[in-house]
Design an enzyme around this catalytic site. Structure first.
Site, PDB file in Angstrom:
ATOM      1  N   THR A 123       1.216  -1.294  -0.148  1.00 14.77           N
ATOM      2  CA  THR A 123       0.044  -0.130   0.029  1.00 14.77           C
ATOM      3  C   THR A 123       0.980   1.220   0.017  1.00 14.77           C
ATOM      4  OG1 THR A 123      -0.425  -0.204   2.464  1.00 14.77           O
ATOM      5  CG2 THR A 123      -1.979  -1.182   1.201  1.00 14.77           C
ATOM      6  N   VAL A 128      14.307   0.619  -0.390  1.00 16.09           N
ATOM      7  CA  VAL A 128      15.402   1.243  -0.905  1.00 16.09           C
ATOM      8  C   VAL A 128      16.092   0.650  -2.083  1.00 16.09           C
ATOM      9  CG1 VAL A 128      17.785   2.244  -0.179  1.00 16.09           C
ATOM     10  CG2 VAL A 128      16.000   1.580   1.710  1.00 16.09           C
ATOM     11  N   ASP A 171      10.902  11.224   1.273  1.00 23.03           N
ATOM     12  CA  ASP A 171      11.149   9.867   0.765  1.00 23.03           C
ATOM     13  C   ASP A 171      12.565   9.579   1.034  1.00 23.03           C
ATOM     14  OD1 ASP A 171      10.532   7.570  -1.140  1.00 23.03           O
ATOM     15  OD2 ASP A 171      12.249   8.699  -2.119  1.00 23.03           O
ATOM     16  N   LYS A 174      14.239   6.434   3.557  1.00 20.49           N
ATOM     17  CA  LYS A 174      15.120   5.524   3.178  1.00 20.49           C
ATOM     18  C   LYS A 174      16.366   5.641   4.105  1.00 20.49           C
ATOM     19  CE  LYS A 174      13.278   5.497  -1.412  1.00 20.49           C
ATOM     20  NZ  LYS A 174      13.244   6.111  -2.716  1.00 20.49           N
TER      21      LYS A 174
HETATM   22  N1  HSE Z   1       9.326   8.298  -5.706  1.00 17.58           N
HETATM   23  C1  HSE Z   1      10.445   7.602  -5.330  1.00 17.58           C
HETATM   24  C2  HSE Z   1      11.621   7.984  -6.222  1.00 17.58           C
HETATM   25  C3  HSE Z   1      10.031   5.954  -5.635  1.00 17.58           C
HETATM   26  O1  HSE Z   1      11.573   8.615  -6.984  1.00 17.58           O
HETATM   27  O2  HSE Z   1      12.778   7.454  -5.949  1.00 17.58           O
HETATM   28  C4  HSE Z   1      10.900   5.202  -5.261  1.00 17.58           C
HETATM   29  O3  HSE Z   1      10.976   5.185  -3.787  1.00 17.58           O
END
Ligand code: HSE
Length: 341
Positions: free
Chosen positions: A96, A152, A221, A225
């Site tokens: 999800t 990751v 994001d 990671k």
């Molecule tokens: N939106 C993320 C990126 C996708 O551009 O790396 C992968 O986590």
């Protein structure tokens, strides 16, 4: 191996595509015989204890927009938690979308999977960013595995490289280009002179950006990671609130062209080196981290082996589904070893 798949977007559909294609019959060489017994999307589920016909499920999803109308086994309106609790399976695959406010619905899906004795493979960064240490404890307590290779580097085996290939060495620092969207934006601005907004629009059109692109451009994001790598690779018990992050929203074309004149380039770098952070950073143009476009690159500095950089595609449906496959094989391997010991 019986599998419940929760979340049927690009990654989930890519996984069923891969599993349903005969060229992967070599999976049997690993003693791996996957059987997807339930798939859940926003509108309900398709369930068959003997194994769903995955080509049929893909067709139904494309034509009707939901798996819940799958003939013989479609269950409109049923929720993911009920499916996870009641359908017998060895593995829950959770794909999800990432939510960093409260981790839901992924967090509850994963916890319910553990409590019902299922191993969990997830590509969802939200629950891990918010509660990595607690989730590992809960998995141990329930004697199940939690795997998350696809969180990751997409399909690039960043976590496995550090954990398995550098076995026995001590990793002292990690620096990485961890977000494909922002790397694409910076590359387009630098190489083609596009404005930030033009480059972002292109990234959206090409499907690189998250559903909410602020996850990418504000550095959230890559910060997620960083949390995952810091916990899994470096043994730091941190969550998202321990990472300082700054994105590229206000980056100007002039900043990039000034750096170019000095033989440098600006990248959004996530680092675990004393503290944990994500920020725009000037790198020398010949630094191995200086990849362009949507590529990701992660540089490890370890005590004995020195410096190694792994580079590859950091996003994409099939790429991320390949990471899920590796995780399932790893769990299969662990189960087989347990039976032998
Ligand atoms: N939106 C993320 C990126 C996708 O551009 O790396 C992968 O986590």
């Amino acid at each position: 191996m019986r599998i419940i798949l929760v979340g049927y977007g690009v990654v989930g559909q890519s996984l069923t595509y891969i599993l349903s294609h005969s060229r992967l019959s070599n999976l049997k060489e690993y003693g791996f015989n996957p059987r997807v017994v339930a798939i859940v999307d926003r509108k309900g589920a398709a369930i068959d204890s003997k194994g769903l016909n995955l080509r049929e499920v893909l067709r139904v999803k494309k034509e009707k927009g939901t798996v819940s109308v799958y003939p013989r086994g479609g269950k409109p309106g049923i929720g993911s938690l009920e499916v996870i609790e009641t359908v017998e399976a060895e593995v829950l695959v959770e794909t999800t979308p990432t939510n960093i406010e409260n981790g839901e619905p992924g967090l509850s899906n994963i916890k319910t999977g553990f409590k019902s004795g299922k191993h969990v493979v997830t590509t969802n960064k939200g629950p891990l960013a918010i509660a990595f240490p607690a989730l590992c404890e809960l998995a141990d307590y329930n004697k199940v595995n939690l795997r998350f290779s696809g969180t990751v580097g997409g399909g690039t085996p960043v976590l496995e490289f550090a954990k398995k290939c550098l076995l026995g060495d001590k990793i002292n620092s990690i620096h990485g280009i961890l977000n494909g969207t922002t790397n694409y934006i910076l590359s387009e601005m630098e190489d083609k002179g596009l404005s930030f907004q033009q480059a972002l629009d292109r990234a959206k059109q090409l499907g690189y950006a998250e559903t909410d692109p602020s996850m990418d451009i504000d550095g959230i994001d890559p910060a997620c990671k960083v949390v995952i790598m810091a916990n899994w690779i470096m043994g730091k018990k941190i969550t998202l609130k321990d990472v300082k992050f700054k994105g590229i929203r206000n980056i100007a074309l002039e900043t990039l062209s000034e750096a170019t004149k000095r033989g440098k380039t600006v990248k959004l770098v996530g680092s675990i080196d004393g503290d944990c952070k994500v920020e725009p950073t000037e790198l020398h143009r010949y630094d191995p981290l200086c990849v362009s476009g949507v590529l990701n690159a992660v540089k490890f500095v370890s005590e004995f082996a020195g410096e190694e950089t792994i580079i590859g595609r950091g996003a994409g449906g099939k790429e991320t589904a390949s990471a899920i496959l590796r995780d399932m094989l790893d769990i299969r391997h662990n189960l087989a070893n347990k039976l032998l010991s």
